[in-house]
Design a protein around this motif. Structure first.
Motif, PDB file in Angstrom:
ATOM      1  N   VAL A  30       0.850  -1.193   0.000  1.00 41.20           N
ATOM      2  CA  VAL A  30       0.000   0.000   0.000  1.00 41.20           C
ATOM      3  C   VAL A  30       0.888   1.246   0.000  1.00 41.20           C
ATOM      4  CG1 VAL A  30      -1.731   1.286   1.316  1.00 41.20           C
ATOM      5  CG2 VAL A  30      -1.839  -1.212   1.236  1.00 41.20           C
ATOM      6  N   TYR A  31       0.441   2.277  -0.690  1.00 38.18           N
ATOM      7  CA  TYR A  31       1.122   3.580  -0.605  1.00 38.18           C
ATOM      8  C   TYR A  31       0.067   4.678  -0.591  1.00 38.18           C
ATOM      9  CZ  TYR A  31       0.453   4.475  -5.658  1.00 38.18           C
ATOM     10  OH  TYR A  31      -0.085   4.694  -6.908  1.00 38.18           O
ATOM     11  N   ARG A  32       0.256   5.663   0.271  1.00 43.71           N
ATOM     12  CA  ARG A  32      -0.742   6.716   0.439  1.00 43.71           C
ATOM     13  C   ARG A  32      -0.206   8.103   0.099  1.00 43.71           C
ATOM     14  NH1 ARG A  32      -1.789   2.866   4.249  1.00 43.71           N
ATOM     15  NH2 ARG A  32      -3.904   1.998   4.123  1.00 43.71           N
ATOM     16  N   GLN A  33       1.020   8.167  -0.352  1.00 41.22           N
ATOM     17  CA  GLN A  33       1.566   9.420  -0.843  1.00 41.22           C
ATOM     18  C   GLN A  33       2.620   9.089  -1.892  1.00 41.22           C
ATOM     19  OE1 GLN A  33       2.980  10.701   3.070  1.00 41.22           O
ATOM     20  NE2 GLN A  33       5.078  10.619   2.297  1.00 41.22           N
ATOM     21  N   TYR A  34       2.890  10.040  -2.760  1.00 44.43           N
ATOM     22  CA  TYR A  34       3.882   9.843  -3.806  1.00 44.43           C
ATOM     23  C   TYR A  34       5.282   9.944  -3.224  1.00 44.43           C
ATOM     24  CZ  TYR A  34      -0.024  10.650  -7.038  1.00 44.43           C
ATOM     25  OH  TYR A  34      -1.211  10.574  -7.721  1.00 44.43           O
ATOM     26  N   GLY A  35       6.211   9.238  -3.867  1.00 37.10           N
ATOM     27  CA  GLY A  35       7.594   9.344  -3.418  1.00 37.10           C
ATOM     28  C   GLY A  35       8.425   8.169  -3.867  1.00 37.10           C
ATOM     29  N   SER A  36       9.543   7.964  -3.194  1.00 42.35           N
ATOM     30  CA  SER A  36      10.478   6.882  -3.478  1.00 42.35           C
ATOM     31  C   SER A  36       9.883   5.553  -3.007  1.00 42.35           C
ATOM     32  CB  SER A  36      11.791   7.151  -2.749  1.00 42.35           C
ATOM     33  OG  SER A  36      11.627   6.925  -1.352  1.00 42.35           O
ATOM     34  N   PRO A  37      10.578   4.435  -3.229  1.00 40.41           N
ATOM     35  CA  PRO A  37      10.084   3.151  -2.716  1.00 40.41           C
ATOM     36  C   PRO A  37       9.861   3.126  -1.210  1.00 40.41           C
ATOM     37  CG  PRO A  37      11.743   2.754  -4.394  1.00 40.41           C
ATOM     38  CD  PRO A  37      11.736   4.238  -4.147  1.00 40.41           C
ATOM     39  N   ASP A  38      10.396   4.115  -0.511  1.00 36.73           N
ATOM     40  CA  ASP A  38      10.192   4.178   0.943  1.00 36.73           C
ATOM     41  C   ASP A  38       8.734   4.427   1.317  1.00 36.73           C
ATOM     42  OD1 ASP A  38      12.906   3.793   1.383  1.00 36.73           O
ATOM     43  OD2 ASP A  38      13.349   5.940   1.400  1.00 36.73           O
ATOM     44  N   VAL A  39       7.909   4.922   0.384  1.00 32.35           N
ATOM     45  CA  VAL A  39       6.499   5.167   0.702  1.00 32.35           C
ATOM     46  C   VAL A  39       5.681   3.879   0.650  1.00 32.35           C
ATOM     47  CG1 VAL A  39       6.659   7.508  -0.214  1.00 32.35           C
ATOM     48  CG2 VAL A  39       5.753   5.683  -1.683  1.00 32.35           C
ATOM     49  N   LEU A  40       6.273   2.788   0.149  1.00 31.21           N
ATOM     50  CA  LEU A  40       5.556   1.519   0.037  1.00 31.21           C
ATOM     51  C   LEU A  40       5.607   0.766   1.353  1.00 31.21           C
ATOM     52  CD1 LEU A  40       6.930   0.314  -3.433  1.00 31.21           C
ATOM     53  CD2 LEU A  40       4.895   1.690  -2.969  1.00 31.21           C
ATOM     54  N   ALA A  41       4.468   0.230   1.767  1.00 33.58           N
ATOM     55  CA  ALA A  41       4.404  -0.502   3.035  1.00 33.58           C
ATOM     56  C   ALA A  41       3.604  -1.787   2.852  1.00 33.58           C
ATOM     57  CB  ALA A  41       3.764   0.361   4.112  1.00 33.58           C
ATOM     58  N   LEU A  42       4.034  -2.843   3.502  1.00 35.95           N
ATOM     59  CA  LEU A  42       3.276  -4.094   3.535  1.00 35.95           C
ATOM     60  C   LEU A  42       2.290  -4.003   4.697  1.00 35.95           C
ATOM     61  CD1 LEU A  42       2.903  -6.979   2.383  1.00 35.95           C
ATOM     62  CD2 LEU A  42       4.536  -7.742   4.120  1.00 35.95           C
ATOM     63  N   GLU A  43       0.997  -4.040   4.393  1.00 35.35           N
ATOM     64  CA  GLU A  43      -0.027  -3.876   5.418  1.00 35.35           C
ATOM     65  C   GLU A  43      -1.050  -4.999   5.325  1.00 35.35           C
ATOM     66  OE1 GLU A  43      -1.886  -0.082   5.171  1.00 35.35           O
ATOM     67  OE2 GLU A  43      -0.014   1.055   5.425  1.00 35.35           O
ATOM     68  N   GLU A  44      -1.780  -5.163   6.427  1.00 36.57           N
ATOM     69  CA  GLU A  44      -2.946  -6.045   6.419  1.00 36.57           C
ATOM     70  C   GLU A  44      -4.174  -5.204   6.089  1.00 36.57           C
ATOM     71  OE1 GLU A  44      -3.520  -8.398   9.875  1.00 36.57           O
ATOM     72  OE2 GLU A  44      -2.029  -9.888   9.258  1.00 36.57           O
ATOM     73  N   ASP A 100       4.573   0.822 -12.576  1.00 33.44           N
ATOM     74  CA  ASP A 100       4.432   0.799 -11.124  1.00 33.44           C
ATOM     75  C   ASP A 100       5.218   1.928 -10.470  1.00 33.44           C
ATOM     76  OD1 ASP A 100       2.809  -1.561 -11.115  1.00 33.44           O
ATOM     77  OD2 ASP A 100       4.619  -2.730 -11.504  1.00 33.44           O
ATOM     78  N   TRP A 101       6.472   2.128 -10.888  1.00 29.72           N
ATOM     79  CA  TRP A 101       7.222   3.186 -10.218  1.00 29.72           C
ATOM     80  C   TRP A 101       6.799   4.572 -10.690  1.00 29.72           C
ATOM     81  CZ3 TRP A 101      10.381   6.325 -13.070  1.00 29.72           C
ATOM     82  CH2 TRP A 101      11.028   5.821 -14.198  1.00 29.72           C
ATOM     83  N   HIS A 102       6.258   4.676 -11.908  1.00 28.62           N
ATOM     84  CA  HIS A 102       5.686   5.968 -12.307  1.00 28.62           C
ATOM     85  C   HIS A 102       4.473   6.295 -11.431  1.00 28.62           C
ATOM     86  CE1 HIS A 102       8.099   7.270 -15.661  1.00 28.62           C
ATOM     87  NE2 HIS A 102       8.020   6.085 -16.238  1.00 28.62           N
ATOM     88  N   ARG A 103       3.621   5.298 -11.175  1.00 31.76           N
ATOM     89  CA  ARG A 103       2.477   5.520 -10.291  1.00 31.76           C
ATOM     90  C   ARG A 103       2.933   5.855  -8.886  1.00 31.76           C
ATOM     91  NH1 ARG A 103      -2.012   0.777 -11.667  1.00 31.76           N
ATOM     92  NH2 ARG A 103      -2.809   1.697 -13.606  1.00 31.76           N
ATOM     93  N   MET A 104       3.941   5.135  -8.417  1.00 28.19           N
ATOM     94  CA  MET A 104       4.450   5.346  -7.057  1.00 28.19           C
ATOM     95  C   MET A 104       4.966   6.767  -6.866  1.00 28.19           C
ATOM     96  SD  MET A 104       7.762   3.445  -5.399  1.00 28.19           S
ATOM     97  CE  MET A 104       8.865   4.347  -6.515  1.00 28.19           C
ATOM     98  N   ARG A 105       5.693   7.257  -7.843  1.00 20.74           N
ATOM     99  CA  ARG A 105       6.284   8.599  -7.752  1.00 20.74           C
ATOM    100  C   ARG A 105       5.331   9.697  -8.222  1.00 20.74           C
ATOM    101  NH1 ARG A 105      11.576   8.827  -6.404  1.00 20.74           N
ATOM    102  NH2 ARG A 105      12.766   6.874  -6.453  1.00 20.74           N
ATOM    103  N   GLY A 106       4.265   9.287  -8.945  1.00 22.95           N
ATOM    104  CA  GLY A 106       3.363  10.289  -9.484  1.00 22.95           C
ATOM    105  C   GLY A 106       4.002  11.107 -10.579  1.00 22.95           C
ATOM    106  N   THR A 107       4.923  10.496 -11.315  1.00 25.35           N
ATOM    107  CA  THR A 107       5.615  11.183 -12.398  1.00 25.35           C
ATOM    108  C   THR A 107       5.460  10.401 -13.694  1.00 25.35           C
ATOM    109  OG1 THR A 107       7.687  10.035 -11.878  1.00 25.35           O
ATOM    110  CG2 THR A 107       7.324  12.191 -10.869  1.00 25.35           C
ATOM    111  N   PRO A 108       5.501  11.091 -14.836  1.00 24.08           N
ATOM    112  CA  PRO A 108       5.558  12.550 -14.946  1.00 24.08           C
ATOM    113  C   PRO A 108       4.282  13.194 -14.392  1.00 24.08           C
ATOM    114  CG  PRO A 108       5.044  11.591 -17.070  1.00 24.08           C
ATOM    115  CD  PRO A 108       5.366  10.441 -16.156  1.00 24.08           C
ATOM    116  N   TYR A 109       4.363  14.455 -14.014  1.00 24.79           N
ATOM    117  CA  TYR A 109       3.213  15.131 -13.427  1.00 24.79           C
ATOM    118  C   TYR A 109       2.008  15.142 -14.353  1.00 24.79           C
ATOM    119  CZ  TYR A 109       6.371  16.888  -9.793  1.00 24.79           C
ATOM    120  OH  TYR A 109       7.251  16.995  -8.756  1.00 24.79           O
ATOM    121  N   LEU A 110       2.259  14.909 -15.622  1.00 21.50           N
ATOM    122  CA  LEU A 110       1.185  14.838 -16.601  1.00 21.50           C
ATOM    123  C   LEU A 110       0.126  13.801 -16.221  1.00 21.50           C
ATOM    124  CD1 LEU A 110       0.166  15.662 -19.462  1.00 21.50           C
ATOM    125  CD2 LEU A 110       1.614  13.843 -20.378  1.00 21.50           C
TER     126      LEU A 110
END
Length: 368
Positions: free
Chosen positions: A49-63, A87-97
């Motif tokens: 799960v990820y709830r904000q854009y950013g590096s792979p550090d924003v990804l968390a394994l959750e129940e 996947d990493w484009h979605r994760m980072r929210g880039t390009p801003y387009l």
């Protein structure tokens, strides 16, 4: 369409991109989507799960709550998934387009992953093509998880001679390669085809698919990957550390470019007069347009040259294309190349590796 009208169209595209960027800047607030509580008594599962854009550090394994299939859906126990640049484009929210669609300040969809292979554990009452226990592969949002739901669109029966990990590596990359070569490139038997980036996720599939169409295939890759590219069927291999393919004497009917490391006009000099150049990917230059720079340039120069420069955006919901790929795998004409495998809790590391741009074939997430 006249050249003038094409130029006007290109200017309109650029204006639309600029307005979209302005809308993002005015709306961006950076606030992550809050975590939703799990209802009492709900069955749980693990997911990335990820709830904000950013590096792979924003990804968390959750129940989170295990999904329940609708009447037109199946519930799939995921055995394997695979990572893609998407996947990493979605994760980072880039390009801003992409933000107007994916979420301006924070992602609308908080689950990551698309490719999967698994076993059907529940079937909605309106489902006709699949049954309990079927082994399938395809595309579904949130595939970095123990379970996903999907309609019958965009999934197919897994080839019996492939593992779940191999099947999970196929959907986005192989469908992109197939649609790029067949639909955009109009590939024909006997044509000379060059794959720039032949050792990557899309490239390894493109080499094999082009061969299945009867083409003479040249693959471009680094020194360490030349033997692998030959082993999957390339007739010729160019080591880009030693030779620039745009300076060679060979002329090509079709170039599929997954890298975008050459100016389009340089590539044009090694194309036949009616050749087709298909853009699949490109360098991630800039936060606003990123890999969209190359398609925009292609759109601008196309009215003035005899060759065609086009881009492909794969339609992963075309089940008939998954069936074609399954048949190629079943016949031994298409074999996925897997670089590394990671566990579900290692998805951040998998994405971080994929972002380096040096993955050889596919990066797979195994649930086993």
């Amino acid at each position: 369409m006249t050249r003038l009208s094409k130029i006007v169209g290109a200017i309109a595209v650029l204006l639309a991109l600029a307005l979209g960027s302005l809308a993002f800047m005015l709306s961006h607030d950076g606030a992550p989507v809050p975590q939703q509580p799990i209802p009492g008594g709900a069955v749980r599962m693990k997911a990335i799960v990820y709830r904000q854009y950013g590096s792979p550090d924003v990804l968390a394994l959750e129940e989170i709550e295990k999904p329940t299939p609708a009447d037109n859906q199946v519930l799939i126990r995921v055995h394997a998934s695979s990572a893609n640049p998407l996947d990493w484009h979605r994760m980072r929210g880039t390009p801003y387009l992409i933000r107007p669609q994916s979420g301006l300040g924070a992602p609308k969809l908080t689950r990551l992953g698309v490719d999967f292979a698994g076993t059907i554990e529940a079937v909605g009452k309106n489902v006709r093509q699949f049954k309990l226990g079927d082994e399938i592969f395809g595309a579904a949002d949130g595939a970095f998880a123990e379970y996903v739901t999907s309609t019958e669109i965009g999934v197919a029966l897994k080839p019996t001679n492939m593992t779940f990990e191999q099947a999970a590596s196929v959907p986005i990359a192989a469908i992109t390669a197939l649609q790029a070569l067949r639909d955009k490139g109009q590939i024909k038997p006997g044509q000379k085809v060059l794959i720039n980036g032949a050792s990557g996720g899309v490239g390894t599939f493109a080499v094999q698919i082009a061969k299945s169409f009867g083409a003479e295939v040249t693959g471009v890759c680094s020194t360490r990957n030349t033997e692998m590219v030959r082993s999957i069927g390339a007739d010729h291999v160019i080591d880009y550390t030693k030779q620039d393919f745009t300076q060679g004497a060979q002329r090509y009917d079709l170039i599929l470019d997954t890298v975008g490391n050459h100016p389009l006009l340089e590539a044009r000099r090694v194309m036949n007069p009616k050749g087709i150049f298909v853009i699949v990917g490109g360098p991630n230059d800039g936060m606003w347009l990123g890999p969209m720079i190359s398609p925009i340039k292609a759109f601008m120069i196309s009215p003035f040259v005899s060759q065609r420069f086009v881009m492909v955006l794969a339609d992963v919901n075309r089940t008939e294309d998954l069936n074609i790929l399954r048949d190629l795998m079943q016949a031994g004409k298409l074999t996925p190349v897997i670089d590394r495998q990671y566990r579900l809790d290692e998805v951040p590391a998998a994405i971080r590796y994929l972002e380096t741009g040096h993955a050889r074939g596919k990066v797979v997430i195994s649930m086993n």
